[in-house]
Design an enzyme around this catalytic site. Structure first.
Site, short mmCIF file in Angstrom:
data_model
loop_
_atom_site.label_atom_id
_atom_site.label_comp_id
_atom_site.label_asym_id
_atom_site.label_seq_id
_atom_site.Cartn_x
_atom_site.Cartn_y
_atom_site.Cartn_z
N GLY A 12 85.28 -26.08 66.39
CA GLY A 12 84.60 -24.79 66.35
C GLY A 12 85.46 -23.69 66.94
CB VAL A 62 82.33 -31.60 63.04
CG1 VAL A 62 83.48 -30.84 63.68
CG2 VAL A 62 81.10 -30.72 62.88
CE1 TYR A 152 71.71 -25.18 67.90
CE2 TYR A 152 70.10 -24.56 69.57
CZ TYR A 152 71.41 -24.67 69.15
OH TYR A 152 72.42 -24.27 70.00
CB ALA A 153 65.14 -27.99 70.29
CE LYS A 156 73.89 -27.68 69.61
NZ LYS A 156 75.35 -27.92 69.62
#
Length: 255
Positions: A12, A62, A152-153, A156
């Site tokens: 990134g 990735v 998303y949460a 992660k």
């Protein structure tokens, strides 16, 4: 030059925190390999990096194991080894939980969670003989929850659990593995705000101001995050592992 001679790979690296790290690590004397999907932007970042170190760029997706293995193996050959992987690459998507499309769920997990699997496994192959460090980017969203961003949460959150577990497994090889939850201004954060209505934007601003003791807003990457990550890239951080390291002005705090 805290990182003189250190060999570091940053995923990134074309924008935001990744780009700031590439520049900082070069300033501190490291040899840096930058990976990203954005070829033009990534090459511009390494061209602009100045200092006693040096940086080079390679294209990498990735979420694709073949792409990851090829890029990391090539960089290790170029760098003459590996001391640290910093896995910054990630994406953010928003939708109410009941409306999340399965395809979007899978895409978010492919980049954020499966990308962590692929990059970490590739780095492990090169670190197991002499030790080193892995730093995975997670998010305070995985700790606090993230309304309208459950996928998303959740992805992660997987990064946090993976990080703690492999820190246990790989410690015997002298490999430290930590997770970083940043709270600084990035292009991804700006893009997320642009998708809000004016009312939602104001509500988010008020919540941020109320819940962030330092400054009441997202921090500046170069001032508030990069110096800490320079330390984490140094030999002085060798006894820190399995931790969720939060740098967000106190927004994610045990209350």
């Amino acid at each position: 030059m805290q990182l003189d001679g250190r060999r570091i790979i940053v995923t990134g690296g074309a924008q935001g925190i990744g780009a700031a790290l590439v520049a900082a690590y070069v300033r501190e004397g490291a040899r840096v390999g930058s990976l990203d999907l954005q070829r033009e932007e990534g090459e511009a970042v390494v061209a602009a990096a100045t200092g006693p170190g040096r940086a080079t760029f390679r294209y990498c997706d990735v979420s694709d194991r073949v792409s990851v293995d090829a890029a990391i193996d090539a960089f290790v050959d170029d760098l003459g080894g590996l001391d640290l992987l910093v896995n910054v690459a990630g994406i953010e998507r928003r939708a109410p939980a009941e409306e999340i499309d399965p395809a979007e769920w899978e895409h978010v997990f492919a980049v954020n969670a499966t990308g962590t699997l692929y990059t970490n496994q590739a780095a492990f192959r090169h670190l197991r003989e002499h030790g080193g460090a892995i730093l995975n980017f997670a998010s305070g969203a995985a700790v606090r929850g993230y309304p309208n961003g459950a996928h998303y949460a959740a992805a992660k959150g997987a990064v946090l659990s993976w990080t703690r577990t492999v820190a246990m497994e790989w410690g015997r090889y002298g490999i430290t593995v930590n997770a970083l939850c940043p709270g600084v201004e990035t292009p991804m954060a700006a893009a997320a705000r642009e998708r809000l209505t004016p009312e939602q934007h104001e509500e988010a601003r008020i919540r941020m101001a109320a819940n962030t003791p330092i400054d009441g807003k997202l921090g500046d990457p170069d001032r508030d995050l990069v110096p800490f990550l320079v330390f984490l890239a140094s030999p002085g951080a060798r006894f820190i592992t399995g931790q969720t390291l939060v740098v967000d002005g106190g927004r994610t705090m045990v209350r």
